[in-house]
Design an enzyme around this catalytic site. Structure first.
Site, PDB file in Angstrom:
ATOM      1  CG  ASN A 155       1.149  -8.193  -5.293  1.00  0.00           C
ATOM      2  OD1 ASN A 155       2.110  -8.748  -5.326  1.00  0.00           O
ATOM      3  ND2 ASN A 155       1.793  -6.546  -5.485  1.00  0.00           N
TER       4      ASN A 155
ATOM      5  CD  GLU B  75       2.762  -6.921  -2.160  1.00  0.00           C
ATOM      6  OE1 GLU B  75       3.386  -5.729  -2.097  1.00  0.00           O
ATOM      7  OE2 GLU B  75       1.624  -7.502  -1.588  1.00  0.00           O
TER       8      GLU B  75
ATOM      9  CG  ASP C 214      -2.456   3.254  -1.789  1.00  0.00           C
ATOM     10  OD1 ASP C 214      -1.913   2.197  -1.173  1.00  0.00           O
ATOM     11  OD2 ASP C 214      -1.861   4.115  -2.187  1.00  0.00           O
TER      12      ASP C 214
END
Length: 477
Positions: free
Chosen positions: A195, A198, A264
């Site tokens: 993301n 990150e 996920d």
């Protein structure tokens, strides 16, 4: 972007990473403990869910793809619960047992939809605990289309490089959901899905689109990556590939209830799509659509294959109306998944008259959905002569699509609809006119798979040929 059909039944994906058990205890609380100033929860419900890499595997399985999971667990009850839950979803598991360490478990105490306490049961896994993973992965690579590394920094992926090298040697794409600030661990992977937060923790702040592109490009070159997919919350997601322009997809969600597990869902959809043979751009489009669906649900959730395919159909604006044969095949698969009965009829439908309208309304009563297949202009000419059709195919389709009884209209270029019948396999084949059942073109195809054939008479004794002759007669007066 035109999204593909989202069919994953032939996809096989291997997930390797940190699996954990998410355990929830629910109960009411109405008093404070006399022993300490804390609420007393009377537990009346428990819920266990596979988390981490286990949730990625569940997302893949929910899409209809084949999923296998390799991870490290303890020799305890939590590991058995995980095995049971994953097996129930038809996920193949191969766990290395770390003696003396617990399966990673997160216990949450809930009351009135509020989390009061979380307790973590875990010890970091070391290199020895995961020593057998490379051999386990190598044994399965020949049977999968994609390797997913799901990293939660718990120690299972202590040696990512060994796994990446094995996959590259077999030319199996490696998709990584990264963790931490040392992305060099993932050198040589096919795609990383950080993301924005990150990514910025690794490359620094990206206050503009150009800076984001420049820093991401430098990172891809440094780590020998084929792509980066940066998820950006309400700003959607951006796919970056060396030497190519960035692909930015806006967020699609109309309402966001919970972003838990959205990452996920993204990597699961990406991996299933790539294993199915879709391009990276198409896979990203499907992942973006899946993410918009999952954030509209409460808690950790999955998106099913039929649910995603229905969203693809809605995205293409073909809930009803004129469609291609490929679109119709997808649409009917979803209609059947909802238990709907499909009725099919065909004809030239050159000049729509009252007889056609009544006939189509009667045909619709034989099922839940009505498909009308019409001959192309060239096909009509071969059947009716060079003076026909009076109306070209696009106009004929538009008129039929406007009738309330008709769900979808599709054209075919052959003289008969037999190829369409073989592909679409409707529940009921209907023909209007004075026929016996065995005189209806395609009846034997439908009967072969136990479908029904019905013959209906046109209303008001109307016919296109009669209307044309009437117009010609009046013109001669």
């Amino acid at each position: 972007m035109q999204l593909p059909a989202a069919r994953f039944d032939r996809s096989q994906i291997l997930v390797v990473g940190d699996v954990m058990l998410d355990r929830y205890w629910h109960g009411d609380t109405s008093r404070i403990s006399p022993e300490a100033p804390v609420p007393v929860v009377r537990v009346d419900e428990t819920d266990d869910r596979a988390g981490g890499a286990g949730n990625v595997a569940l997302n893949i399985a929910a899409l209809g793809a084949g999923a296998s999971l390799i991870s490290v667990v303890g020799a305890d009850e939590a590991a058995e619960v995980l095995r049971g839950q994953l097996a129930a979803a038809d996920i193949r598991t191969d766990f290395q047992v770390a003696e003396g360490k617990p399966t990673i478990t997160k216990l949450r105490v809930m009351s009135r939809h509020q989390q009061l306490l979380r307790m973590d049961f875990e010890q970091p896994f070391g290199a020895g605990d995961a020593a057998q993973l490379p051999s386990k992965v190598e044994a399965m690579l020949s049977s999968v289309g994609v390797l997913v590394l799901s990293d939660y920094a718990k120690g299972t992926l202590a040696d990512c490089q060994a796994l990446i090298r094995l996959a590259r040697a077999r030319r199996v794409p490696v998709l990584v959901d990264p963790k931490g600030t040392d992305f060099s661990r993932y050198r040589g992977a096919t795609l990383l899905t950080p993301n924005l937060h990150e990514l910025e923790a690794v490359v620094g702040a990206c206050p503009s689109e150009q800076i984001l592109v420049d820093k991401a490009s430098a990172l891809m070159a440094e780590l020998d990556l084929q792509a980066l997919l940066v998820t950006r919350g309400e700003q959607g997601m951006t796919l970056l590939r060396p030497g190519m322009g960035e692909l930015h997809l806006p967020a699609r969600a109309r309402e966001v209830f919970d972003v838990t597990g959205a990452g996920d869902t993204v990597i699961a959809t990406l991996s299933a799509s790539i294993a199915a043979g879709y391009s990276l751009a198409e896979a990203t489009g499907l992942a973006n659509l899946a993410a918009s669906l999952v954030v509209g649900k409460l808690g950790t959730a999955t998106i099913s294959g039929p649910e995603l395919r229905r969203a693809v159909v809605a995205e293409q604006g073909v809930e009803r109306g004129v469609v291609s044969a490929e679109q119709l095949s997808l649409i009917l698969a979803e209609a059947r998944a909802q238990g709907e009965k499909i009725v099919f009829t065909n004809g030239c439908f050159d000049i729509i008259h009252a007889g056609h309208v009544g006939y189509l309304e009667q045909a619709r009563t034989l099922g839940d959905r009505l498909v009308v297949a019409i001959n192309s202009d060239e096909s009509v000419q071969r059947l009716k002569g060079p003076s026909r059709p009076i109306n070209p195919v696009d106009r004929r389709m538009a008129v039929l699509a406007g009738l309330e009884a008709v769900d979808w209209v599709v054209s075919f270029g052959e003289d008969t609809p037999e190829n369409l019948l073989r592909e679409l396999r409707p529940d009921v084949l209907v023909k209007g006119g004075d026929y016996n059942e065995t005189e209806v073109v395609g009846w034997e195809i439908v009967k072969e798979y136990n479908g029904d054939v019905a013959v209906l008479r046109f209303y008001d004794d109307c016919s296109t040929t009669g209307i044309i002759k009437s117009i010609q007669t009046r013109g001669e007066r």
